[in-house]
Design a protein around this motif. Structure first.
Motif, PDB file in Angstrom:
ATOM      1  N   SER A 220       0.790  -1.143   0.086  1.00  0.00           N
ATOM      2  CA  SER A 220       0.025   0.285   0.148  1.00  0.00           C
ATOM      3  C   SER A 220       0.947   1.339  -0.153  1.00  0.00           C
ATOM      4  O   SER A 220       0.356   2.267  -0.641  1.00  0.00           O
ATOM      5  CB  SER A 220      -0.979   0.227   1.020  1.00  0.00           C
ATOM      6  N   CYS A 240     -10.154  -0.768   5.451  1.00  0.00           N
ATOM      7  CA  CYS A 240      -9.105  -1.685   4.959  1.00  0.00           C
ATOM      8  C   CYS A 240      -8.945  -3.081   5.390  1.00  0.00           C
ATOM      9  O   CYS A 240      -8.775  -3.198   6.561  1.00  0.00           O
ATOM     10  CB  CYS A 240      -7.638  -0.909   5.034  1.00  0.00           C
ATOM     11  N   TYR A 245      -3.996   1.113   7.359  1.00  0.00           N
ATOM     12  CA  TYR A 245      -4.081   2.585   7.849  1.00  0.00           C
ATOM     13  C   TYR A 245      -4.006   2.873   9.303  1.00  0.00           C
ATOM     14  O   TYR A 245      -4.596   2.109   9.995  1.00  0.00           O
ATOM     15  CB  TYR A 245      -5.321   3.280   7.004  1.00  0.00           C
ATOM     16  N   CYS A 258      -1.304  -5.481   0.583  1.00  0.00           N
ATOM     17  CA  CYS A 258      -2.353  -4.757   0.059  1.00  0.00           C
ATOM     18  C   CYS A 258      -3.185  -5.529  -0.926  1.00  0.00           C
ATOM     19  O   CYS A 258      -2.652  -6.003  -1.929  1.00  0.00           O
ATOM     20  CB  CYS A 258      -1.932  -3.239  -0.594  1.00  0.00           C
ATOM     21  N   GLU A 259      -4.458  -5.636  -0.734  1.00  0.00           N
ATOM     22  CA  GLU A 259      -5.228  -6.651  -1.630  1.00  0.00           C
ATOM     23  C   GLU A 259      -5.398  -5.731  -2.904  1.00  0.00           C
ATOM     24  O   GLU A 259      -6.098  -6.206  -4.106  1.00  0.00           O
ATOM     25  CB  GLU A 259      -6.487  -6.927  -0.998  1.00  0.00           C
ATOM     26  N   PHE A 260      -5.116  -4.567  -2.887  1.00  0.00           N
ATOM     27  CA  PHE A 260      -5.632  -3.374  -4.113  1.00  0.00           C
ATOM     28  C   PHE A 260      -7.216  -3.354  -4.442  1.00  0.00           C
ATOM     29  O   PHE A 260      -7.794  -3.439  -5.494  1.00  0.00           O
ATOM     30  CB  PHE A 260      -4.872  -3.839  -5.336  1.00  0.00           C
ATOM     31  N   CYS A 261      -7.649  -3.592  -3.143  1.00  0.00           N
ATOM     32  CA  CYS A 261      -9.384  -3.679  -3.283  1.00  0.00           C
ATOM     33  C   CYS A 261      -9.908  -2.186  -3.515  1.00  0.00           C
ATOM     34  O   CYS A 261     -11.201  -2.117  -3.928  1.00  0.00           O
ATOM     35  CB  CYS A 261      -9.743  -4.278  -2.058  1.00  0.00           C
ATOM     36  N   PHE A 262      -9.114  -1.097  -3.518  1.00  0.00           N
ATOM     37  CA  PHE A 262      -9.714   0.173  -3.539  1.00  0.00           C
ATOM     38  C   PHE A 262     -10.719   0.643  -2.667  1.00  0.00           C
ATOM     39  O   PHE A 262     -11.301   1.769  -2.848  1.00  0.00           O
ATOM     40  CB  PHE A 262     -10.077   0.437  -5.030  1.00  0.00           C
ATOM     41  N   CYS A 264      -9.914   1.926   0.403  1.00  0.00           N
ATOM     42  CA  CYS A 264      -9.521   3.079   0.641  1.00  0.00           C
ATOM     43  C   CYS A 264      -9.763   4.299  -0.069  1.00  0.00           C
ATOM     44  O   CYS A 264     -10.472   5.179   0.361  1.00  0.00           O
ATOM     45  CB  CYS A 264      -8.012   3.057   1.302  1.00  0.00           C
TER      46      CYS A 264
HETATM   47  S1  SF4 Z   1      -6.235  -1.089  -1.450  1.00  0.00           S
HETATM   48 FE1  SF4 Z   1      -7.517  -2.347   0.078  1.00  0.00          FE
HETATM   49  S2  SF4 Z   1      -6.077  -3.475   1.125  1.00  0.00           S
HETATM   50 FE2  SF4 Z   1      -5.076  -1.922  -0.039  1.00  0.00          FE
HETATM   51  S3  SF4 Z   1      -4.556  -0.199   1.535  1.00  0.00           S
HETATM   52 FE3  SF4 Z   1      -6.560   0.118   0.268  1.00  0.00          FE
HETATM   53  S4  SF4 Z   1      -8.189  -0.705   1.364  1.00  0.00           S
HETATM   54 FE4  SF4 Z   1      -6.134  -1.619   2.217  1.00  0.00          FE
END
Ligand code: SF4
Ligand SMILES: Cc1cc2nc3c(=O)[nH]c(=O)nc-3n(C[C@H](O)[C@H](O)[C@H](O)COP(=O)(O)O)c2cc1C
Ligand code: SF4
Length: 312
Positions: A220, A240, A245, A258-262, A264
């Motif tokens: 992240s 998250c 965070y 980071c899962e890159f789930c977006f 955040c």
């Molecule tokens: S993209 Fe997802 S896993 Fe990565 S920092 Fe943001 S919320 Fe967390």
């Protein structure tokens, strides 16, 4: 967009079910929900979500006796033994692959059910996502009876303007109804994949250099940055699923796998989270299409995402 104050009786029952099951999860090692009321089937739906599409789908595929369980919460609690008449899984595809946490979950979980189904949501191009999930889940010892995909809003910020995405009619209600009918009759089916779709996925992997074993697992701190418009509300801390965070005296810091789930970047009310400059990155070299447009599924509240993903 926010439906916090307007929930139907059906939604309320489902949310209550989730709360009840959370306490069951917390107090017992084995989660057992096999029906004790005659022939009515008990269904558990496991989901992973960044911007709410998958939680919405999980809710739509639930009835009053269905329990919805968040995979980040199950992983946090290490509650990995799950038993029901039917177990469903709903996740967003990332580069046609599952989120890394979903992969870890299926490798570690003990699932006991007469019927298992998986619904993979996506926004534009699914390629061979169904075969990828079939391969990963079989290898983990969990063959799924039914695997299908569902097109929804594409939350991939680098290529898509969220304001344009939400205006597109992707026929979600009709497609959901078809899936629901399939599940009602416990259909055994995997959505077919074409040779062209397999080729496109191979091309994508070669272009991006992603590792097929970890997919979009990133760091992240390498990919995100926070501007000085941050008001310290802490939403990013709670949404998250990796707990990356932290609020500090100077603002907000993020660090970790980071899962890159977006969750955040899409859920920050100030739009203060941005992609860090990564000019050599094949996916993020050109930044994002519209930094002023952000997305969360219109039926899902910020509180829903916090409840689903919060690690603290
Ligand atoms: S993209 Fe997802 S896993 Fe990565 S920092 Fe943001 S919320 Fe967390
Ligand atoms: C890292 C990442 C990769 C994605 N990759 C794809 C993809 O390969 N094909 C596609 O059609 N959509 C892709 N998407 C879009 C999501 O799969 C889609 O918007 C999904 O419904 C989001 O679900 P959620 O709201 O539950 O997080 C991607 C999104 C992200 C964040
Ligand atoms: S969600 Fe946005 S505004 Fe709130 S603390 Fe995080 S970065 Fe700051």
């Amino acid at each position: 967009m926010n439906t916090d104050n307007k929930i139907s009786r059906r939604d309320a029952l489902k949310r209550m079910g989730t709360a009840v099951i959370s306490s069951v999860v917390a107090s017992s090692g084995l989660l057992s929900l096999v029906s004790c009321e005659g022939k009515r089937k008990k269904r558990i739906i496991l989901y992973f979500t960044g911007t709410g599409n998958c939680l919405y789908v999980a809710r739509q595929l639930a009835n009053e006796s269905t329990e919805l369980l968040s995979i980040p919460q199950l992983m946090k609690l290490k509650k990995l033994e799950i038993e029901a008449d039917e177990i469903g899984l709903v996740y967003p595809i990332y580069g046609h692959m599952p989120p890394y946490m979903v992969r870890l979950f299926i490798q570690q979980a003990k699932l006991k059910a007469g019927y298992k189904f998986a619904i993979l949501t996506y926004g534009a191009r699914k390629c061979d996502a169904v075969e990828i999930w079939d391969g990963i889940s079989r290898k983990a010892g969990h063959a799924f009876d039914y695997i299908n995909t569902l097109i929804m809003v594409d939350n991939w910020l680098p290529n898509f303007d969220m304001n344009e995405q939400i205006l597109m009619d992707k026929h979600i209600p009709e497609n959901l109804q078809r899936i629901s009918a399939d599940l009602a009759e416990q259909k055994h089916w995997h959505e077919p994949v074409t040779e062209e779709e397999r080729r496109m996925h191979q091309g994508f992997m070669a272009y991006t250099g992603l590792n097929p074993e970890t997919g979009f697992l990133m760091r992240s701190e390498k990919y995100f940055t926070v501007t000085d418009t941050c008001i310290g509300c802490g939403a990013c801390v709670s949404v998250c699923p990796r707990g990356n965070y932290k609020l500090i005296s100077q603002g907000v810091k993020m660090r970790g796998d980071c899962e890159f789930c977006f969750a955040c970047i899409q859920n920050c009310p100030q739009k203060s989270i941005r992609f860090a400059k990564n000019e050599s990155d094949p996916l993020l070299g050109r930044g994002e299409v519209n930094p002023n447009a952000r997305y969360r599924n219109e039926h899902i509240s910020l509180m829903d995402i916090k409840r689903a993903n919060n690690q603290f």
